[in-house]
Design a protein around this motif. Structure first.
Motif, PDB file in Angstrom:
ATOM      1  N   MET A 179       0.816  -1.217   0.000  1.00 56.41           N
ATOM      2  CA  MET A 179       0.000   0.000   0.000  1.00 56.41           C
ATOM      3  C   MET A 179       0.845   1.261   0.000  1.00 56.41           C
ATOM      4  SD  MET A 179      -3.074  -1.094   2.599  1.00 56.41           S
ATOM      5  CE  MET A 179      -3.909  -2.669   2.411  1.00 56.41           C
ATOM      6  N   GLU A 180       2.112   1.143   0.373  1.00 57.99           N
ATOM      7  CA  GLU A 180       3.005   2.305   0.405  1.00 57.99           C
ATOM      8  C   GLU A 180       3.905   2.368  -0.824  1.00 57.99           C
ATOM      9  OE1 GLU A 180       2.580   4.489   2.682  1.00 57.99           O
ATOM     10  OE2 GLU A 180       1.200   3.278   3.892  1.00 57.99           O
ATOM     11  N   MET A 181       3.818   1.344  -1.719  1.00 53.58           N
ATOM     12  CA  MET A 181       4.710   1.292  -2.881  1.00 53.58           C
ATOM     13  C   MET A 181       4.262   2.226  -3.993  1.00 53.58           C
ATOM     14  SD  MET A 181       5.549  -2.720  -3.609  1.00 53.58           S
ATOM     15  CE  MET A 181       6.511  -3.718  -2.493  1.00 53.58           C
ATOM     16  N   PRO A 182       5.217   2.755  -4.780  1.00 56.35           N
ATOM     17  CA  PRO A 182       4.846   3.418  -6.038  1.00 56.35           C
ATOM     18  C   PRO A 182       4.200   2.389  -6.969  1.00 56.35           C
ATOM     19  CG  PRO A 182       7.122   3.926  -5.448  1.00 56.35           C
ATOM     20  CD  PRO A 182       6.676   2.823  -4.533  1.00 56.35           C
ATOM     21  N   VAL A 183       3.248   2.810  -7.757  1.00 54.20           N
ATOM     22  CA  VAL A 183       2.534   1.891  -8.652  1.00 54.20           C
ATOM     23  C   VAL A 183       3.492   1.197  -9.613  1.00 54.20           C
ATOM     24  CG1 VAL A 183       0.788   1.742 -10.487  1.00 54.20           C
ATOM     25  CG2 VAL A 183       0.375   3.192  -8.492  1.00 54.20           C
ATOM     26  N   GLY A 184       4.526   1.895 -10.052  1.00 52.65           N
ATOM     27  CA  GLY A 184       5.469   1.323 -11.007  1.00 52.65           C
ATOM     28  C   GLY A 184       6.224   0.116 -10.489  1.00 52.65           C
ATOM     29  N   ARG A 185       6.259  -0.068  -9.170  1.00 48.19           N
ATOM     30  CA  ARG A 185       6.975  -1.210  -8.596  1.00 48.19           C
ATOM     31  C   ARG A 185       6.060  -2.424  -8.429  1.00 48.19           C
ATOM     32  NH1 ARG A 185       9.989   0.394  -3.263  1.00 48.19           N
ATOM     33  NH2 ARG A 185      10.422  -1.853  -3.391  1.00 48.19           N
ATOM     34  N   LEU A 186       4.787  -2.270  -8.684  1.00 48.01           N
ATOM     35  CA  LEU A 186       3.859  -3.393  -8.587  1.00 48.01           C
ATOM     36  C   LEU A 186       4.000  -4.279  -9.825  1.00 48.01           C
ATOM     37  CD1 LEU A 186       0.626  -1.541  -7.374  1.00 48.01           C
ATOM     38  CD2 LEU A 186       2.220  -2.873  -5.970  1.00 48.01           C
ATOM     39  N   SER A 187       3.698  -5.559  -9.660  1.00 49.45           N
ATOM     40  CA  SER A 187       3.730  -6.483 -10.801  1.00 49.45           C
ATOM     41  C   SER A 187       2.547  -6.201 -11.724  1.00 49.45           C
ATOM     42  CB  SER A 187       3.664  -7.930 -10.305  1.00 49.45           C
ATOM     43  OG  SER A 187       2.374  -8.206  -9.755  1.00 49.45           O
ATOM     44  N   SER A 195      -3.148  -4.739 -12.353  1.00 53.16           N
ATOM     45  CA  SER A 195      -4.503  -5.051 -12.827  1.00 53.16           C
ATOM     46  C   SER A 195      -5.492  -5.010 -11.670  1.00 53.16           C
ATOM     47  CB  SER A 195      -4.525  -6.441 -13.483  1.00 53.16           C
ATOM     48  OG  SER A 195      -3.738  -6.466 -14.655  1.00 53.16           O
ATOM     49  N   ARG A 196      -5.088  -5.531 -10.508  1.00 52.85           N
ATOM     50  CA  ARG A 196      -5.978  -5.491  -9.346  1.00 52.85           C
ATOM     51  C   ARG A 196      -6.217  -4.055  -8.896  1.00 52.85           C
ATOM     52  NH1 ARG A 196      -2.764  -9.728  -7.368  1.00 52.85           N
ATOM     53  NH2 ARG A 196      -2.122  -8.550  -5.517  1.00 52.85           N
ATOM     54  N   LEU A 197      -5.186  -3.225  -9.020  1.00 57.31           N
ATOM     55  CA  LEU A 197      -5.346  -1.820  -8.646  1.00 57.31           C
ATOM     56  C   LEU A 197      -6.346  -1.126  -9.582  1.00 57.31           C
ATOM     57  CD1 LEU A 197      -4.495   0.507  -6.830  1.00 57.31           C
ATOM     58  CD2 LEU A 197      -2.610   0.966  -8.407  1.00 57.31           C
ATOM     59  N   LEU A 198      -6.274  -1.452 -10.883  1.00 60.08           N
ATOM     60  CA  LEU A 198      -7.239  -0.887 -11.836  1.00 60.08           C
ATOM     61  C   LEU A 198      -8.656  -1.326 -11.490  1.00 60.08           C
ATOM     62  CD1 LEU A 198      -5.332  -1.304 -15.226  1.00 60.08           C
ATOM     63  CD2 LEU A 198      -5.891   0.843 -14.079  1.00 60.08           C
ATOM     64  N   LEU A 199      -8.823  -2.586 -11.092  1.00 56.97           N
ATOM     65  CA  LEU A 199     -10.138  -3.063 -10.673  1.00 56.97           C
ATOM     66  C   LEU A 199     -10.630  -2.298  -9.447  1.00 56.97           C
ATOM     67  CD1 LEU A 199      -9.872  -6.953 -11.034  1.00 56.97           C
ATOM     68  CD2 LEU A 199     -11.386  -5.430 -12.305  1.00 56.97           C
ATOM     69  N   ALA A 200      -9.714  -2.090  -8.502  1.00 63.67           N
ATOM     70  CA  ALA A 200     -10.087  -1.363  -7.285  1.00 63.67           C
ATOM     71  C   ALA A 200     -10.568   0.043  -7.615  1.00 63.67           C
ATOM     72  CB  ALA A 200      -8.883  -1.302  -6.333  1.00 63.67           C
ATOM     73  N   ARG A 201      -9.890   0.695  -8.542  1.00 64.43           N
ATOM     74  CA  ARG A 201     -10.291   2.049  -8.938  1.00 64.43           C
ATOM     75  C   ARG A 201     -11.613   2.018  -9.698  1.00 64.43           C
ATOM     76  NH1 ARG A 201      -5.541   5.275 -11.742  1.00 64.43           N
ATOM     77  NH2 ARG A 201      -7.117   6.903 -11.485  1.00 64.43           N
TER      78      ARG A 201
END
Length: 224
Positions: A27-35, A40-46
């Motif tokens: 939750m504290e990571m920059p988005v660019g460091r996510l796999s 994709s899960r973050l896009l779903l959350a949004r």
């Protein structure tokens, strides 16, 4: 902020992201460091934070990992509105859809119809039982030929000429039909009600003509 609005209610951001399988460190990571799957899960959350009554999803399971697929499935099952879904993933369809719209294949007696089913099992049984136009024409000719009749007449010279050119004639008619259907489905014509009505009439007439050609072909084939 510490909260997001989810379906009219404030939800703590950590609790919300936990539903999408993000741990405290992520939750504290920059988005660019996510796999890729995590992004994709973050896009779903949004997406699920946006108020909507209808979701239209085209092949939403493509390139998703197992964890993200499960999240997507749970989100859609929990979605209070309607979901219009196009997918080749049968497991996903069975889990999500409560109504399936099937387009009858070309060349079958049901061509042009859109049929509703409650499950993929129903669709498979219907699809396997579809009859081609040629099969229907032959069955009709066989049925009519089974009735008591006069002595079978032989194929005349004109019959033979007609028979020889029948396949090409059917192909030409079917090509014209495809052209009409393509024009009917052209977005440029969607606002032209008069032309759409004309095209619908021409399509219906040509489909009737093609069915007649198949019946005549079967009759000539029986003579041959």
């Amino acid at each position: 902020g510490d909260h997001v609005e989810f379906r009219g209610n404030p939800v703590h951001v950590r609790g919300y992201l936990d539903r999408f399988l993000f741990n405290a460190a992520q939750m504290e990571m920059p988005v660019g460091r996510l796999s890729g799957g995590e992004q994709s899960r973050l896009l779903l959350a949004r997406l699920m934070l946006r108020p909507a009554n209808v979701l239209v999803l085209d092949e939403p399971t493509n390139d998703l990992d197992i964890a993200t697929l499960e999240v997507l499935q749970n989100c859609l099952l929990d979605f209070p509105g309607a979901v219009l879904l196009v997918s080749h993933d049968r497991y996903f369809m069975n889990a999500i859809a409560n109504r399936i719209l099937a387009f009858a294949p070309q060349g079958t007696t049901a061509e042009g119809e859109i049929v509703a089913f409650a499950s993929l099992d129903q669709w498979e049984a219907w699809h396997e039982g579809l009859e081609t136009k040629e099969e229907a024409a032959k069955a009709a000719a066989k049925k009519s030929g089974a009735a008591p009749s006069a002595k079978k007449r032989k194929m005349s010279y004109n019959d033979q000429r007609e028979f020889d050119g029948m396949e090409a004639k059917i192909h030409q008619a079917e090509a014209r039909l495809e052209g009409l259907k393509s024009e009917h489905g052209d977005p440029a014509n969607f606002s032209n009600a008069k032309r759409l009505l004309e095209l619908s009439g021409e399509i219906t007439a040509l489909e009737t003509e093609i069915e007649g050609l198949y019946r005549r072909w079967a009759e000539l084939e029986a003579l041959a």
